[in-house]
Enzyme design. Structure first.
Site, PDB file in Angstrom:
ATOM      1  N   ARG A   1      91.395  13.105 -84.916  1.00 28.64           N
ATOM      2  CA  ARG A   1      90.692  12.866 -83.658  1.00 28.64           C
ATOM      3  C   ARG A   1      91.046  13.886 -82.571  1.00 28.64           C
ATOM      4  NH1 ARG A   1      93.435   7.259 -81.641  1.00 28.64           N
ATOM      5  NH2 ARG A   1      92.821   6.642 -83.730  1.00 28.64           N
ATOM      6  N   HIS A   2      92.221  14.489 -82.660  1.00 31.34           N
ATOM      7  CA  HIS A   2      92.532  15.526 -81.658  1.00 31.34           C
ATOM      8  C   HIS A   2      93.021  16.815 -82.344  1.00 31.34           C
ATOM      9  CE1 HIS A   2      96.331  13.364 -82.034  1.00 31.34           C
ATOM     10  NE2 HIS A   2      96.034  12.438 -81.149  1.00 31.34           N
TER      11      HIS A   2
ATOM     12  N   THR B   1      96.620   5.003 -79.371  1.00 30.44           N
ATOM     13  CA  THR B   1      97.739   5.906 -79.570  1.00 30.44           C
ATOM     14  C   THR B   1      98.724   5.162 -80.477  1.00 30.44           C
ATOM     15  OG1 THR B   1      99.494   7.149 -78.435  1.00 30.44           O
ATOM     16  CG2 THR B   1      98.801   5.088 -77.405  1.00 30.44           C
ATOM     17  N   THR B   2      99.855   5.798 -80.806  1.00 27.20           N
ATOM     18  CA  THR B   2     100.811   5.134 -81.707  1.00 27.20           C
ATOM     19  C   THR B   2     101.362   3.890 -81.000  1.00 27.20           C
ATOM     20  OG1 THR B   2     101.386   7.385 -82.333  1.00 27.20           O
ATOM     21  CG2 THR B   2     102.738   5.631 -83.248  1.00 27.20           C
TER      22      THR B   2
ATOM     23  N   HIS C   1     107.240   8.014 -75.699  1.00 25.54           N
ATOM     24  CA  HIS C   1     106.020   7.214 -75.617  1.00 25.54           C
ATOM     25  C   HIS C   1     105.925   6.545 -74.252  1.00 25.54           C
ATOM     26  CE1 HIS C   1     102.416   5.183 -76.686  1.00 25.54           C
ATOM     27  NE2 HIS C   1     102.408   5.848 -77.811  1.00 25.54           N
ATOM     28  N   GLY C   2     104.940   7.001 -73.511  1.00 21.79           N
ATOM     29  CA  GLY C   2     104.661   6.404 -72.203  1.00 21.79           C
ATOM     30  C   GLY C   2     105.545   6.914 -71.078  1.00 21.79           C
TER      31      GLY C   2
ATOM     32  N   HIS D   1     100.573  15.906 -83.307  1.00 21.90           N
ATOM     33  CA  HIS D   1     100.367  14.787 -84.237  1.00 21.90           C
ATOM     34  C   HIS D   1      99.030  15.014 -84.939  1.00 21.90           C
ATOM     35  CE1 HIS D   1     100.030  10.083 -84.732  1.00 21.90           C
ATOM     36  NE2 HIS D   1      99.928  10.724 -85.881  1.00 21.90           N
TER      37      HIS D   1
ATOM     38  N   GLU E   1     104.357  15.440 -85.960  1.00 23.61           N
ATOM     39  CA  GLU E   1     104.247  13.985 -86.086  1.00 23.61           C
ATOM     40  C   GLU E   1     103.197  13.665 -87.127  1.00 23.61           C
ATOM     41  OE1 GLU E   1     104.891  12.625 -81.532  1.00 23.61           O
ATOM     42  OE2 GLU E   1     103.387  11.545 -82.690  1.00 23.61           O
TER      43      GLU E   1
ATOM     44  N   ARG F   1      96.533  13.484 -86.985  1.00 25.98           N
ATOM     45  CA  ARG F   1      96.167  12.136 -87.433  1.00 25.98           C
ATOM     46  C   ARG F   1      95.223  12.224 -88.619  1.00 25.98           C
ATOM     47  NH1 ARG F   1      97.384   8.085 -83.210  1.00 25.98           N
ATOM     48  NH2 ARG F   1      96.330   6.659 -84.591  1.00 25.98           N
TER      49      ARG F   1
ATOM     50  N   GLY G   1     104.033  13.525 -73.681  1.00 24.30           N
ATOM     51  CA  GLY G   1     102.745  14.180 -73.776  1.00 24.30           C
ATOM     52  C   GLY G   1     101.789  13.815 -72.658  1.00 24.30           C
TER      53      GLY G   1
ATOM     54  N   HIS H   1      96.751  16.040 -76.328  1.00 25.79           N
ATOM     55  CA  HIS H   1      95.635  15.708 -75.434  1.00 25.79           C
ATOM     56  C   HIS H   1      94.883  16.926 -74.911  1.00 25.79           C
ATOM     57  CE1 HIS H   1      96.260  11.617 -76.117  1.00 25.79           C
ATOM     58  NE2 HIS H   1      97.513  11.664 -75.707  1.00 25.79           N
TER      59      HIS H   1
ATOM     60  N   ASN I   1     104.241  17.200 -76.075  1.00 24.71           N
ATOM     61  CA  ASN I   1     103.156  16.935 -77.015  1.00 24.71           C
ATOM     62  C   ASN I   1     101.829  17.455 -76.432  1.00 24.71           C
ATOM     63  OD1 ASN I   1     100.893  15.463 -78.104  1.00 24.71           O
ATOM     64  ND2 ASN I   1     102.345  14.119 -79.128  1.00 24.71           N
TER      65      ASN I   1
ATOM     66  N   GLU J   1     113.566   8.391 -83.350  1.00 28.45           N
ATOM     67  CA  GLU J   1     112.932   8.502 -82.036  1.00 28.45           C
ATOM     68  C   GLU J   1     112.658   7.080 -81.579  1.00 28.45           C
ATOM     69  OE1 GLU J   1     109.602  11.183 -81.382  1.00 28.45           O
ATOM     70  OE2 GLU J   1     108.964   9.952 -79.675  1.00 28.45           O
TER      71      GLU J   1
HETATM   72  N1  PXP Z   1     106.512  10.212 -79.546  1.00 25.65           N
HETATM   73  C1  PXP Z   1     105.661   9.738 -80.479  1.00 25.65           C
HETATM   74  C2  PXP Z   1     106.224   9.423 -81.827  1.00 25.65           C
HETATM   75  C3  PXP Z   1     104.288   9.574 -80.211  1.00 25.65           C
HETATM   76  O1  PXP Z   1     103.465   9.103 -81.169  1.00 25.65           O
HETATM   77  C4  PXP Z   1     103.804   9.920 -78.933  1.00 25.65           C
HETATM   78  C5  PXP Z   1     102.349   9.773 -78.639  1.00 25.65           C
HETATM   79  O2  PXP Z   1     101.642  10.748 -79.288  1.00 25.65           O
HETATM   80  C6  PXP Z   1     104.729  10.419 -77.997  1.00 25.65           C
HETATM   81  C7  PXP Z   1     106.065  10.531 -78.320  1.00 25.65           C
HETATM   82  C8  PXP Z   1     104.296  10.841 -76.641  1.00 25.65           C
HETATM   83  O3  PXP Z   1     103.801   9.756 -75.932  1.00 25.65           O
HETATM   84  P1  PXP Z   1     103.061  10.001 -74.563  1.00 25.65           P
HETATM   85  O4  PXP Z   1     101.845  10.817 -74.871  1.00 25.65           O
HETATM   86  O5  PXP Z   1     102.758   8.628 -74.086  1.00 25.65           O
HETATM   87  O6  PXP Z   1     104.023  10.748 -73.682  1.00 25.65           O
END
Ligand code: PXP
Length: 239
Positions: free
Chosen positions: A49-50, A100-101, A191-192, A43, A70, A45, A213, A10, A7, A151
């Protein structure tokens, strides 16, 4: 072997912070692919914002792997998806005030609404993934909503502060992945996730692709994007 989608939101965050033309998320998409990633994620949004509309269009045009879009299940985003035709749409919940999500889609409450969006997107020939918490009920409802892929939100696992909590959260992710495979669905996870937490997935064959990401872009600030992606690609290959 699992894949890695990166992703690049950022990179755009940094650009938007200063209102400059750089850093360029399109350049990041090229580097991410050169470093061996299997896909590029953006993504768009509602508040822009980004990632900006133009980023989505240009990245869709230049990717040679796949572009994962996304988005929230809004008419505006569905119209954009229908035009750019990403390789995959991942539907996510979106709140204006979140950093974030923050959670997966609540298909218990919004199942019917989401199913309509899934049908529309699939009608345009776009496969759809639903971002959900690792909860067996949500997995069943994702199948009912017509999703091709889920996901699994790994945020609670990644953020767990004790080993015991981490194990518990990881078991939930694993159970959700197995349930989805049993329902013949594709399984992504994200995510994370970072260079430490991804190792937990060693020997887990149910995850088709990781979506990462923030940790990769953060490492890239110090070591460069190609190296940051390559290091994660290597870790994912060893799982
Ligand atoms: N998957 C989804 C659906 C997300 O919304 C995000 C955050 O944008 C990610 C994956 C990636 O998360 P991270 O940036 O924490 O790796």
């Amino acid at each position: 072997m699992a894949g890695l989608a990166v992703n690049v939101d950022h990179v755009a965050t940094l650009r938007q912070n200063r209102g400059t033309r750089y850093p360029e998320p399109v350049a990041a998409a090229v580097l991410v692919e050169m470093a061996g990633a299997d896909g590029v994620v953006v993504h768009l949004r509602e508040d822009r914002r980004h990632i900006q509309d133009r980023d989505v269009r240009v990245i869709r045009e230049i990717v040679s792997t796949k572009m994962i879009f996304e988005m929230a299940a809004t008419p505006e985003m569905i119209a954009i998806a229908s035009e750019i035709k990403p390789h995959l749409v991942t539907l996510v919940p979106e709140k204006r005030e979140e950093l974030t999500t923050e959670g997966g889609m609540d298909l218990t409450r919004h199942g019917e609404f989401v199913a309509k969006a899934v049908a529309q997107l699939k009608g345009f020939g776009i496969p759809v993934s639903l971002f959900i918490d690792p909860d067996p009920t949500q997995v069943e409802l994702a199948k009912q909503a017509g999703a091709d892929i889920i996901e699994i939100h790994t945020g609670a696992f990644c953020e767990a502060s004790t080993e015991e909590e981490k194990k518990k959260r990881f078991a939930e992710v694993l159970a959700a992945a197995r349930r989805a495979k049993g329902l013949d669905m594709g399984v992504n996870a994200g995510h994370g996730l970072c260079y430490q937490t991804v190792g937990w997935f060693k020997g887990v064959s149910e995850i088709d692709e990781f979506s990462i990401g923030h940790s990769i872009i953060s490492r890239a600030v110090l070591v460069g994007l190609e190296r940051a992606v390559r290091e994660m690609v290597e870790l994912v290959k060893q799982l």
